[in-house]
Enzyme design. Structure first.
Site, PDB file in Angstrom:
ATOM      1  CE  LYS A   1      -3.945  -2.234   2.332  1.00 56.12           C
ATOM      2  NZ  LYS A   1      -4.950  -2.119   3.422  1.00 56.12           N
TER       3      LYS A   1
ATOM      4  CE1 TYR B   1      -9.423  -3.006   0.719  1.00 54.21           C
ATOM      5  CE2 TYR B   1      -8.412  -0.983  -0.086  1.00 54.21           C
ATOM      6  CZ  TYR B   1      -8.317  -2.188   0.582  1.00 54.21           C
ATOM      7  OH  TYR B   1      -7.114  -2.580   1.114  1.00 54.21           O
TER       8      TYR B   1
ATOM      9  CG  HIS C   1      -5.247  -6.265  -0.159  1.00 56.54           C
ATOM     10  ND1 HIS C   1      -6.462  -6.237   0.494  1.00 56.54           N
ATOM     11  CD2 HIS C   1      -5.377  -7.194  -1.144  1.00 56.54           C
ATOM     12  CE1 HIS C   1      -7.290  -7.103  -0.090  1.00 56.54           C
ATOM     13  NE2 HIS C   1      -6.648  -7.691  -1.096  1.00 56.54           N
TER      14      HIS C   1
ATOM     15  CD  GLU D   1      -8.934  -9.141  -3.163  1.00 54.01           C
ATOM     16  OE1 GLU D   1      -9.734  -8.794  -2.287  1.00 54.01           O
ATOM     17  OE2 GLU D   1      -7.770  -9.514  -2.913  1.00 54.01           O
TER      18      GLU D   1
HETATM   19  P1  IDP Z   1      -7.775  -6.885   5.889  1.00 56.48           P
HETATM   20  O1  IDP Z   1      -7.024  -5.941   4.968  1.00 56.48           O
HETATM   21  O2  IDP Z   1      -6.928  -7.362   7.038  1.00 56.48           O
HETATM   22  O3  IDP Z   1      -8.437  -8.028   5.142  1.00 56.48           O
HETATM   23  P2  IDP Z   1     -10.439  -5.678   6.095  1.00 56.48           P
HETATM   24  O4  IDP Z   1     -11.337  -5.799   7.270  1.00 56.48           O
HETATM   25  O5  IDP Z   1     -10.794  -6.447   4.853  1.00 56.48           O
HETATM   26  O6  IDP Z   1      -8.950  -6.033   6.591  1.00 56.48           O
HETATM   27  O7  IDP Z   1     -10.348  -4.125   5.741  1.00 56.48           O
HETATM   28  C1  IDP Z   1      -9.781  -3.682   4.525  1.00 56.48           C
HETATM   29  C2  IDP Z   1      -8.880  -2.500   4.819  1.00 56.48           C
HETATM   30  O8  IDP Z   1      -9.677  -1.419   5.314  1.00 56.48           O
HETATM   31  C3  IDP Z   1      -7.834  -2.721   5.906  1.00 56.48           C
HETATM   32  O9  IDP Z   1      -6.672  -3.386   5.447  1.00 56.48           O
HETATM   33  C4  IDP Z   1      -7.538  -1.307   6.344  1.00 56.48           C
HETATM   34  O10 IDP Z   1      -6.692  -0.622   5.419  1.00 56.48           O
HETATM   35  C5  IDP Z   1      -8.939  -0.683   6.279  1.00 56.48           C
HETATM   36  N1  IDP Z   1      -9.648  -0.770   7.574  1.00 56.48           N
HETATM   37  C6  IDP Z   1     -10.176  -1.885   8.148  1.00 56.48           C
HETATM   38  N2  IDP Z   1     -10.763  -1.601   9.328  1.00 56.48           N
HETATM   39  C7  IDP Z   1     -10.605  -0.268   9.508  1.00 56.48           C
HETATM   40  C8  IDP Z   1     -10.999   0.648  10.555  1.00 56.48           C
HETATM   41  O11 IDP Z   1     -11.624   0.285  11.551  1.00 56.48           O
HETATM   42  N3  IDP Z   1     -10.638   1.954  10.371  1.00 56.48           N
HETATM   43  C9  IDP Z   1      -9.951   2.402   9.266  1.00 56.48           C
HETATM   44  N4  IDP Z   1      -9.581   1.585   8.271  1.00 56.48           N
HETATM   45  C10 IDP Z   1      -9.894   0.267   8.387  1.00 56.48           C
HETATM   46 MG    MG Z   2      -9.958  -7.994   3.727  1.00 54.27          MG
END
Ligand code: IDP
Ligand code: MG
Length: 140
Positions: free
Chosen positions: A10, A50, A116, A127
């Site tokens: 990222k 996203y 990611h 993806e």
């Molecule tokens: P992951 O990347 O570990 O799979 P996901 O829940 O799929 O996590 O969330 C996608 C992305 O969204 C995260 O990697 C992060 O960049 C962002 N994100 C997730 N939860 C939060 C939050 O509570 N606040 C701000 N950004 C978040």
């Molecule tokens: Mg995710």
């Protein structure tokens, strides 16, 4: 089982100069690179990628972050690549990520969390094809 997964370095980790160390971590842990390119996502591309999170309160801020600078998108390939990549990444929130994981080492916060990785075979397929046509993926 040999799998492919999508990885993104990222914009925060690219800005920190961590591309090399992150790629080293993947290759030292048995993952191979089947495709790789540097991109600077448009708003539309980030929102499309996203889309599953579009109802979440952080969606606007997340997509803004993802377009804030260049990112590296990769297809990683290997035995249980999806799970292995997620283990190397660590928890979404770096405060909860295990010692030595990429997010522990390079993330800034729960949003700007360095990497990611696809979370399941179906999302990996979607993806990967979001960023790479079949012709840009080698048999690694
Ligand atoms: P992951 O990347 O570990 O799979 P996901 O829940 O799929 O996590 O969330 C996608 C992305 O969204 C995260 O990697 C992060 O960049 C962002 N994100 C997730 N939860 C939060 C939050 O509570 N606040 C701000 N950004 C978040
Ligand atoms: Mg995710």
């Amino acid at each position: 089982m040999k799998e492919k997964t999508l990885s993104i370095i990222k914009p925060d980790a690219v800005a920190k100069g961590a591309i090399g160390q992150i790629i080293d971590c993947f290759t030292e842990n048995g993952l191979k690179i089947a495709a790789l390119k540097m991109i600077h996502m448009s708003q539309r591309e980030a929102e499309g990628f996203y889309a599953v999170h579009k109802e979440r309160p952080f969606f606007g801020s997340l997509t803004e972050f993802m377009i804030s600078g260049p990112a590296v998108v990769m297809v990683l390939c290997g035995e249980n690549a999806i799970k292995k990549n997620r283990e190397l990444m660590g928890a979404t929130n770096p405060a909860e990520a295990a010692e030595g994981t990429l997010r522990k080492r390079f993330a800034t916060d729960i949003e700007k969390n360095a990497v990611h990785g696809s979370d399941a075979p179906e999302t990996a397929r979607t993806e990967i094809s979001y960023f790479f046509p079949e012709l840009e993926i080698v048999n690694a």
